[in-house]
Write a protein that holds these residues in place. Structure first.
Motif, PDB file in Angstrom:
ATOM      1  N   UNK A  27     -76.055 -19.746  31.248  1.00 14.01           N
ATOM      2  CA  UNK A  27     -74.749 -20.177  31.745  1.00 14.01           C
ATOM      3  C   UNK A  27     -73.742 -20.098  30.600  1.00 14.01           C
ATOM      4  N   UNK A  28     -72.838 -19.127  30.662  1.00 12.60           N
ATOM      5  CA  UNK A  28     -71.897 -18.946  29.565  1.00 12.60           C
ATOM      6  C   UNK A  28     -70.608 -19.728  29.794  1.00 12.60           C
ATOM      7  N   UNK A  29     -69.975 -20.087  28.705  1.00 15.73           N
ATOM      8  CA  UNK A  29     -68.692 -20.784  28.777  1.00 15.73           C
ATOM      9  C   UNK A  29     -67.650 -19.889  29.454  1.00 15.73           C
ATOM     10  N   UNK A  30     -67.665 -18.600  29.127  1.00 14.19           N
ATOM     11  CA  UNK A  30     -66.711 -17.672  29.734  1.00 14.19           C
ATOM     12  C   UNK A  30     -66.814 -17.652  31.248  1.00 14.19           C
ATOM     13  N   UNK A  31     -68.055 -17.652  31.764  1.00 14.62           N
ATOM     14  CA  UNK A  31     -68.257 -17.666  33.215  1.00 14.62           C
ATOM     15  C   UNK A  31     -67.682 -18.948  33.834  1.00 14.62           C
ATOM     16  N   UNK A  32     -67.984 -20.097  33.225  1.00 18.33           N
ATOM     17  CA  UNK A  32     -67.503 -21.377  33.761  1.00 18.33           C
ATOM     18  C   UNK A  32     -65.984 -21.453  33.746  1.00 18.33           C
ATOM     19  N   UNK A  33     -65.383 -20.996  32.654  1.00 18.37           N
ATOM     20  CA  UNK A  33     -63.929 -21.032  32.535  1.00 18.37           C
ATOM     21  C   UNK A  33     -63.261 -20.116  33.560  1.00 18.37           C
ATOM     22  N   UNK A  34     -63.834 -18.940  33.749  1.00 20.69           N
ATOM     23  CA  UNK A  34     -63.283 -18.008  34.736  1.00 20.69           C
ATOM     24  C   UNK A  34     -63.437 -18.567  36.150  1.00 20.69           C
ATOM     25  N   UNK A  35     -64.621 -19.120  36.439  1.00 17.95           N
ATOM     26  CA  UNK A  35     -64.871 -19.683  37.768  1.00 17.95           C
ATOM     27  C   UNK A  35     -63.983 -20.895  38.055  1.00 17.95           C
ATOM     28  N   UNK A  36     -63.524 -21.561  36.999  1.00 16.66           N
ATOM     29  CA  UNK A  36     -62.612 -22.699  37.164  1.00 16.66           C
ATOM     30  C   UNK A  36     -61.159 -22.231  37.288  1.00 16.66           C
ATOM     31  N   UNK A  83     -64.974 -29.377  37.871  1.00 15.85           N
ATOM     32  CA  UNK A  83     -65.565 -28.448  38.839  1.00 15.85           C
ATOM     33  C   UNK A  83     -67.092 -28.405  38.770  1.00 15.85           C
ATOM     34  N   UNK A  84     -67.652 -28.464  37.545  1.00 17.65           N
ATOM     35  CA  UNK A  84     -69.095 -28.255  37.371  1.00 17.65           C
ATOM     36  C   UNK A  84     -69.850 -29.438  36.761  1.00 17.65           C
ATOM     37  N   UNK A  85     -69.150 -30.490  36.354  1.00 20.11           N
ATOM     38  CA  UNK A  85     -69.757 -31.630  35.639  1.00 20.11           C
ATOM     39  C   UNK A  85     -70.478 -31.179  34.369  1.00 20.11           C
ATOM     40  N   UNK A  86     -69.903 -30.203  33.691  1.00 17.02           N
ATOM     41  CA  UNK A  86     -70.440 -29.714  32.418  1.00 17.02           C
ATOM     42  C   UNK A  86     -69.360 -29.907  31.361  1.00 17.02           C
ATOM     43  N   UNK A  87     -69.717 -30.587  30.270  1.00 16.11           N
ATOM     44  CA  UNK A  87     -68.780 -30.817  29.173  1.00 16.11           C
ATOM     45  C   UNK A  87     -68.923 -29.701  28.149  1.00 16.11           C
ATOM     46  N   UNK A  88     -67.926 -28.823  28.067  1.00 13.30           N
ATOM     47  CA  UNK A  88     -67.957 -27.734  27.094  1.00 13.30           C
ATOM     48  C   UNK A  88     -67.713 -28.276  25.692  1.00 13.30           C
ATOM     49  N   UNK A  89     -68.467 -27.752  24.730  1.00 21.27           N
ATOM     50  CA  UNK A  89     -68.329 -28.146  23.333  1.00 21.27           C
ATOM     51  C   UNK A  89     -67.587 -27.048  22.575  1.00 21.27           C
ATOM     52  N   UNK A  90     -66.491 -27.409  21.901  1.00 19.15           N
ATOM     53  CA  UNK A  90     -65.731 -26.387  21.165  1.00 19.15           C
ATOM     54  C   UNK A  90     -66.512 -25.816  19.984  1.00 19.15           C
ATOM     55  N   UNK A  91     -66.307 -24.523  19.739  1.00 21.45           N
ATOM     56  CA  UNK A  91     -66.831 -23.902  18.526  1.00 21.45           C
ATOM     57  C   UNK A  91     -65.833 -24.073  17.394  1.00 21.45           C
ATOM     58  N   UNK A  92     -64.561 -24.219  17.746  1.00 23.74           N
ATOM     59  CA  UNK A  92     -63.494 -24.382  16.771  1.00 23.74           C
ATOM     60  C   UNK A  92     -63.145 -25.857  16.719  1.00 23.74           C
ATOM     61  N   UNK A  93     -63.209 -26.435  15.541  1.00 22.64           N
ATOM     62  CA  UNK A  93     -62.873 -27.846  15.390  1.00 22.64           C
ATOM     63  C   UNK A  93     -61.572 -27.971  14.609  1.00 22.64           C
TER      64      UNK A  93
END
Length: 124
Positions: A27-36, A83-93
């Motif tokens: 499950x990629x972040x890109x997919x989740x972001x696009x689907x949202x 939308x997905x109840x998934x908390x994305x974690x940033x790579x950039x801080x």
């Protein structure tokens, strides 16, 4: 060959690269972001790439403000979580500091990934 192929697919122009870590290998972040529905979302001088939803790009207009970029990142996280109840974690801080006194007393390790376009580009 893979490296060259990846570069061709990456959004061009000024950008921060991938913003979020993939939650899993399947499950990629890109997919989740696009689907949202986040491609093209924007705040201030920044927008989510229409080419790859896990990239934030500088529109090249106005004065870029860190607050706008951080607000866009938070907005993206909220949309995916709602939308997905998934908390994305940033790579950039980001470290927000108002004055030199706000610097931590411990030693910082800083990596500059890409300098900007200016007369001091060679130095950075």
């Amino acid at each position: 060959m893979e490296k060259i192929h990846r570069r061709e697919k990456n959004p061009q122009g000024r950008n921060a690269g991938s913003i979020f870590r993939n939650p899993s290998q399947t499950c990629t972040a890109g997919y989740l972001l696009e689907a949202a529905g986040l491609k093209g979302a924007s705040m201030g001088s920044f927008h989510v790439s229409n080419q790859h939803a896990n990239w934030i790009c500088n529109k090249g207009i106005g004065i870029p403000k860190a607050e706008d970029c951080l607000s866009l990142i938070s907005f993206m996280q909220r949309k995916v979580y709602n939308k997905f109840s998934i908390q994305l974690q940033p790579e950039v801080l980001s470290i927000k500091m108002k004055t030199i006194q706000d610097l931590p007393q411990k030693r910082l390790h800083i990596l500059l990934l890409k300098g900007g376009v200016s007369s001091e580009r060679e130095i950075s």
